[in-house]
Write an enzyme that holds these catalytic residues in place. Structure first.
Site, PDB file in Angstrom:
ATOM      1  N   LYS A   1      38.968  59.773  38.176  1.00 32.57           N
ATOM      2  CA  LYS A   1      38.344  58.800  37.277  1.00 32.57           C
ATOM      3  C   LYS A   1      37.035  59.404  36.798  1.00 32.57           C
ATOM      4  CE  LYS A   1      39.048  54.479  35.927  1.00 32.57           C
ATOM      5  NZ  LYS A   1      40.304  53.784  35.663  1.00 32.57           N
TER       6      LYS A   1
ATOM      7  N   VAL B   1      45.944  36.401  27.739  1.00 35.86           N
ATOM      8  CA  VAL B   1      47.186  36.734  27.032  1.00 35.86           C
ATOM      9  C   VAL B   1      46.907  37.838  26.009  1.00 35.86           C
ATOM     10  CG1 VAL B   1      48.539  34.659  27.452  1.00 35.86           C
ATOM     11  CG2 VAL B   1      46.839  34.646  25.620  1.00 35.86           C
TER      12      VAL B   1
HETATM   13  P1  NAD Z   1      43.409  43.066  26.795  1.00 37.22           P
HETATM   14  O1  NAD Z   1      41.959  43.323  26.566  1.00 37.22           O
HETATM   15  O2  NAD Z   1      44.396  43.331  25.715  1.00 37.22           O
HETATM   16  O3  NAD Z   1      43.615  41.541  27.237  1.00 37.22           O
HETATM   17  C1  NAD Z   1      42.757  40.850  28.069  1.00 37.22           C
HETATM   18  C2  NAD Z   1      42.728  39.427  27.562  1.00 37.22           C
HETATM   19  O4  NAD Z   1      41.979  38.642  28.485  1.00 37.22           O
HETATM   20  C3  NAD Z   1      42.051  39.272  26.195  1.00 37.22           C
HETATM   21  O5  NAD Z   1      42.896  38.553  25.339  1.00 37.22           O
HETATM   22  C4  NAD Z   1      40.765  38.509  26.506  1.00 37.22           C
HETATM   23  O6  NAD Z   1      40.368  37.668  25.470  1.00 37.22           O
HETATM   24  C5  NAD Z   1      41.184  37.748  27.742  1.00 37.22           C
HETATM   25  N1  NAD Z   1      40.069  37.309  28.595  1.00 37.22           N
HETATM   26  C6  NAD Z   1      38.910  37.926  28.856  1.00 37.22           C
HETATM   27  N2  NAD Z   1      38.180  37.192  29.714  1.00 37.22           N
HETATM   28  C7  NAD Z   1      38.903  36.086  29.993  1.00 37.22           C
HETATM   29  C8  NAD Z   1      38.699  34.952  30.820  1.00 37.22           C
HETATM   30  N3  NAD Z   1      37.580  34.771  31.513  1.00 37.22           N
HETATM   31  N4  NAD Z   1      39.679  34.028  30.901  1.00 37.22           N
HETATM   32  C9  NAD Z   1      40.831  34.183  30.194  1.00 37.22           C
HETATM   33  N5  NAD Z   1      41.065  35.227  29.391  1.00 37.22           N
HETATM   34  C10 NAD Z   1      40.107  36.158  29.285  1.00 37.22           C
HETATM   35  O7  NAD Z   1      43.766  43.860  28.117  1.00 37.22           O
HETATM   36  P2  NAD Z   1      45.220  44.246  28.624  1.00 37.22           P
HETATM   37  O8  NAD Z   1      45.535  45.616  28.189  1.00 37.22           O
HETATM   38  O9  NAD Z   1      46.144  43.128  28.353  1.00 37.22           O
HETATM   39  O10 NAD Z   1      44.961  44.331  30.201  1.00 37.22           O
HETATM   40  C11 NAD Z   1      44.817  43.151  30.977  1.00 37.22           C
HETATM   41  C12 NAD Z   1      44.386  43.537  32.388  1.00 37.22           C
HETATM   42  O11 NAD Z   1      45.368  44.391  32.969  1.00 37.22           O
HETATM   43  C13 NAD Z   1      43.077  44.311  32.440  1.00 37.22           C
HETATM   44  O12 NAD Z   1      42.398  43.938  33.611  1.00 37.22           O
HETATM   45  C14 NAD Z   1      43.526  45.764  32.537  1.00 37.22           C
HETATM   46  O13 NAD Z   1      42.564  46.566  33.201  1.00 37.22           O
HETATM   47  C15 NAD Z   1      44.782  45.616  33.374  1.00 37.22           C
HETATM   48  N6  NAD Z   1      45.752  46.700  33.153  1.00 37.22           N
HETATM   49  C16 NAD Z   1      46.246  46.932  31.900  1.00 37.22           C
HETATM   50  C17 NAD Z   1      47.183  47.943  31.709  1.00 37.22           C
HETATM   51  C18 NAD Z   1      47.763  48.199  30.343  1.00 37.22           C
HETATM   52  O14 NAD Z   1      48.768  48.915  30.248  1.00 37.22           O
HETATM   53  N7  NAD Z   1      47.200  47.646  29.271  1.00 37.22           N
HETATM   54  C19 NAD Z   1      47.610  48.713  32.785  1.00 37.22           C
HETATM   55  C20 NAD Z   1      47.111  48.443  34.069  1.00 37.22           C
HETATM   56  C21 NAD Z   1      46.176  47.431  34.224  1.00 37.22           C
END
Ligand code: NAD
Length: 368
Positions: free
Chosen positions: A94, A195
């Site tokens: 990282k 979402v």
């Molecule tokens: P994203 O930014 O597309 O979606 C996150 C969503 O959460 C956004 O729509 C945001 O408005 C919402 N949000 C933020 N704070 C909030 C709150 N307090 N209450 C409700 N909603 C809230 O991110 P993503 O790519 O969908 O990833 C989601 C999570 O999964 C993150 O923690 C990310 O680190 C983890 N993750 C993602 C991936 C991936 O492939 N994208 C892989 C592993 C882990």
């Protein structure tokens, strides 16, 4: 500005770096400094037994250098375990860039960082993480080939979120099997927090399976769209912990499983995409177990993203990535089995599983 005299008079806490590194047995930590661009970054390589250390770069205005070091060491160890449990040949690494992403990020700073990544000759491969955009990754890529998670237009695998969501969905089915004896999610009440890219895809799988889904997100447009299209319920952000639910699926932020929310959550299973869901791994991992809630360890079920990146390194095929992500179902069951046999919390069982594969493969490497 610190002067040479100041440095001579400052006794740097003796074991700051090696003391930290030895806690989780990190292999290498690289401190990157460049006065001209203002770059201050740390690259942590936790373990390369399984393969090159892969993990994203995040930019964050850390309050202290020690906070940045702790974060990068913790996150890189998590990447080793994530890849190990996912059965892919990648180690854990990282990087953190210290600074305010809004005011201190520049093309020059990112390209200078890219040169540091390149100097490691592939031992560390970077990707996008918090406060980094696809454009930023393109700048880094100008100086090094050791970058993944690039858009399809640049030969990458594109958005990994559908693969991540599919893995979380399968992890949830495995959790249902463990908890209720059947992996059918039909009729189950699932509360999905967030979402975004992953959460939306997950909700689509759940609705298709006949779940009763409640969602929340600060993106009101997105919520409105999903309520209208999929007929899911929506609640205000802070109400998500209080709705009637069988499964809580955190897909937004880390640390939402804590003492305050555990007093409110009425779920039997916690399974979602967010990283570092347990505010404190040990304290809340134990608390969840005591409450009889089955916690599907985050890095086991959200490994679809790293699996996708792995296949990007091999020459990308979405089908192969999806097919590998199917293994998350069995891996999740294996973690539960270890937890039961050893009577330990599921987070600890996942750590054991991750450590065990690294130790096993370490043996075959030594035999040459
Ligand atoms: P994203 O930014 O597309 O979606 C996150 C969503 O959460 C956004 O729509 C945001 O408005 C919402 N949000 C933020 N704070 C909030 C709150 N307090 N209450 C409700 N909603 C809230 O991110 P993503 O790519 O969908 O990833 C989601 C999570 O999964 C993150 O923690 C990310 O680190 C983890 N993750 C993602 C991936 C991936 O492939 N994208 C892989 C592993 C882990």
């Amino acid at each position: 500005m610190i002067t040479v005299k100041d440095i001579r008079q400052t006794s740097l806490s003796d074991k700051l770096v090696f003391g930290h590194m030895s806690v989780f047995d990190h292999e290498q930590v690289v401190f990157c400094n460049d006065n001209a661009t203002g770059l201050k970054a740390i690259i942590a390589i936790h373990n390369t037994v399984l393969g090159p250390a892969l993990g994203g770069t995040r930019m964050w205005a850390y309050k202290s250098e020690s906070e940045a070091l702790t974060d990068v060491l913790r996150l890189s160890r998590g990447m080793s375990y994530k890849s190990s449990c996912a059965g892919i040949n990648l180690g854990g690494g990282k990087a953190v860039i210290i600074g305010d992403a809004k005011t201190q990020k520049s093309e020059a700073l990112l390209r200078r960082f890219g040169k540091f990544v390149d100097s490691l000759a592939g031992k560390y491969i970077t990707a996008e993480d918090v406060n980094m955009s696809t454009r930023d990754m393109e700048y880094i890529h100008m100086e090094t080939d050791f970058v993944t998670g690039l858009p399809e237009s640049m030969g990458g695998g594109g958005d990994p979120s559908p693969v991540t969501a599919y893995g979380v969905y399968l992890g949830m089915k495995a959790s249902a099997k463990e908890k209720w004896g059947s992996d059918s999610l039909s009729g189950k009440k699932v509360a999905v927090q967030g979402v975004g890219h992953v959460g939306e895809n997950l909700v689509r799988h759940l609705v298709k399976d006949g779940c009763k889904v409640t969602i929340c997100d600060m993106n009101e447009e997105k919520v409105k769209m999903l309520v209208s299209e999929l007929k899911v319920e929506a609640v205000a952000l802070d109400k998500i912990y209080d709705v009637p639910m069988d499964i809580y699926a955190p897909c937004a932020l880390g640390a939402t499983v804590n003492t305050e929310t555990l007093a409110r959550l009425g779920c039997s299973i916690i399974c979602g995409a967010a990283n570092n869901q347990l505010a404190d791994e040990v304290i809340h991992g134990e608390e969840v177990k005591k409450k009889g809630i089955l916690y599907a360890p985050d890095y086991v079920v959200n490994a679809g993203g790293i699996i996708n990146v792995y296949y990007e390194l091999e020459g990308y095929h979405r089908e192969r990535a999806m097919s590998h992500a199917e293994k998350i179902y069995q891996t999740t069951l294996n973690v539960f089995q270890i937890a039961k046999t050893q009577n330990i919390p599921t987070y600890a069982a996942a750590n054991h599983l991750g450590e065990a594969r690294i130790a096993e493969i370490g043996k075959i490497k030594l035999s040459f």
